[in-house]
Design an enzyme around this catalytic site. Structure first.
Site, PDB file in Angstrom:
ATOM      1  N   ASP A 168       0.858  -1.237  -0.122  1.00 52.34           N
ATOM      2  CA  ASP A 168      -0.049  -0.210   0.188  1.00 52.34           C
ATOM      3  C   ASP A 168       0.867   1.108  -0.119  1.00 52.34           C
ATOM      4  OD1 ASP A 168      -2.416   1.519   0.359  1.00 52.34           O
ATOM      5  OD2 ASP A 168      -2.076   1.704   2.346  1.00 52.34           O
ATOM      6  N   HIS A 169       0.652   2.250  -0.970  1.00 55.72           N
ATOM      7  CA  HIS A 169       1.337   3.437  -1.159  1.00 55.72           C
ATOM      8  C   HIS A 169       2.788   3.230  -1.190  1.00 55.72           C
ATOM      9  CE1 HIS A 169      -1.918   6.270  -0.681  1.00 55.72           C
ATOM     10  NE2 HIS A 169      -2.521   5.575  -0.206  1.00 55.72           N
ATOM     11  N   HIS A 179      -6.141  10.800   4.120  1.00 58.67           N
ATOM     12  CA  HIS A 179      -5.685   9.980   5.171  1.00 58.67           C
ATOM     13  C   HIS A 179      -5.647  10.573   6.812  1.00 58.67           C
ATOM     14  CE1 HIS A 179      -3.561   8.792   1.157  1.00 58.67           C
ATOM     15  NE2 HIS A 179      -4.268   7.903   1.364  1.00 58.67           N
ATOM     16  N   GLY A 180      -5.780   9.536   7.315  1.00 60.65           N
ATOM     17  CA  GLY A 180      -5.666   9.823   9.137  1.00 60.65           C
ATOM     18  C   GLY A 180      -7.121  10.140   9.260  1.00 60.65           C
ATOM     19  N   HIS A 212      -9.383   5.283  -1.236  1.00 62.15           N
ATOM     20  CA  HIS A 212      -8.399   5.244  -0.032  1.00 62.15           C
ATOM     21  C   HIS A 212      -8.823   6.339   1.125  1.00 62.15           C
ATOM     22  CE1 HIS A 212      -4.549   3.581  -1.582  1.00 62.15           C
ATOM     23  NE2 HIS A 212      -5.629   3.303  -2.480  1.00 62.15           N
ATOM     24  N   ALA A 240     -10.557   5.670   4.008  1.00 65.03           N
ATOM     25  CA  ALA A 240     -12.015   5.410   4.489  1.00 65.03           C
ATOM     26  C   ALA A 240     -11.962   5.320   6.103  1.00 65.03           C
ATOM     27  CB  ALA A 240     -12.293   4.272   3.599  1.00 65.03           C
TER      28      ALA A 240
END
Length: 284
Positions: free
Chosen positions: A82-83, A180-181, A208, A210
């Protein structure tokens, strides 16, 4: 045990109008929670690891652990990077047995993004691995990747068509307003944009960021074509809080088997809930 790629499970989700949850794990305990809960609920599952997780746990251990889980449980399961931004590290992890990767070149200008993703796709497809990439940028921090509010960019539907054709990717992560976060306020997702992307792009779409998104927004995104949902922060916080609470009550504790257990129990409740939200329960 040969690990599986994510191609068929995402196509099944796309056809069945549900999403496969992709849970970010960090160690044996978090992996155990995710795979055992998914098996109990008969849900397909993706075990995701960021670059720092691979560095922390070691790619060979992670491949072996997921392989052991596949032997133990008879549900669709895949180990997914991931990423990841380092092409060499991606290739090394594929060589070690990983069969699903995300190359994150979203911070690069479009043409450089495409060129970098093409390189990963060529290598990955030769090895039977699937590739996810992102067009647009999600605000916030994911591992060592941080995007400010000013740098965030939504996915353009027409660019998405061109991007998929030029890169040959197997799934596309779209930027529609998630982050994110944790969120500073209630997130506002651009569902009109998602509908336009879905109408133009045939491959599976990924959401992404979520974690901390209200369930009803995630559910609507799934009805509009999202078939993979990434969850990370929502798992870490309850796990950590439960371990902290255990030490507060038992300051003399020193046995990881004792203090990790409350964390696993707290995390399991979140995994159960996310599987319900993804509508992936009882799919196998």
């Amino acid at each position: 045990m040969k690990l599986h790629n994510t191609k068929q499970m995402l196509l099944d989700a796309q056809a069945g109008h549900y999403a496969v949850p992709a849970f970010n794990i960090h160690n044996l305990e978090t992996l155990q929670v995710v795979v055992s809960t998914a098996a109990e609920m008969r849900s397909p599952v993706i075990i995701a690891a960021t670059p720092s997780t691979v560095e922390y746990a070691d790619k060979d251990y992670l491949v072996a652990l997921v392989g052991a889980a596949m032997e133990k449980y008879d549900i669709p399961m895949s180990f997914h990077l991931d990423h990841h931004e380092d092409v060499q590290q991606i290739e090394e992890t594929i060589a070690a047995g990983c069969r699903s990767v995300m190359i994150d070149a979203s911070r690069l200008p479009y043409e450089e993004n495409v060129a970098k993703v093409q390189k990963v796709v060529e290598f990955a497809h030769t090895c039977g691995a699937t590739v996810e990439a992102e067009l647009g940028k999600l605000v916030g921090r994911e591992d060592n990747v941080e995007v400010s509010d000013a740098e965030s960019a939504y996915t353009d539907p027409d660019d998405a068509v061109r991007y998929v054709a030029e890169t040959g990717i197997d799934s596309l992560a779209v930027a529609i307003g998630t982050a994110h976060g944790l969120y500073k306020g209630r997130p506002h997702l651009d569902f009109d944009r998602l509908e336009k992307i879905r109408s133009k792009v045939e491959i599976p779409l990924v959401l992404h960021g979520a974690s901390d998104v209200p369930d009803e927004l995630v559910s609507k995104a799934i009805t509009l074509g999202i078939c993979k949902v990434n969850i990370a922060t929502d798992l870490k916080i309850p796990f950590a809080n439960a371990v902290k609470a255990f030490f507060k009550e038992h300051p003399e504790a020193n046995d990881p088997r004792k203090y990790m257990t409350p964390g696993k129990e707290a995390m399991k409740k979140v995994v159960q809930h996310k599987i319900e939200v993804c509508l992936s329960k009882n799919r196998y």
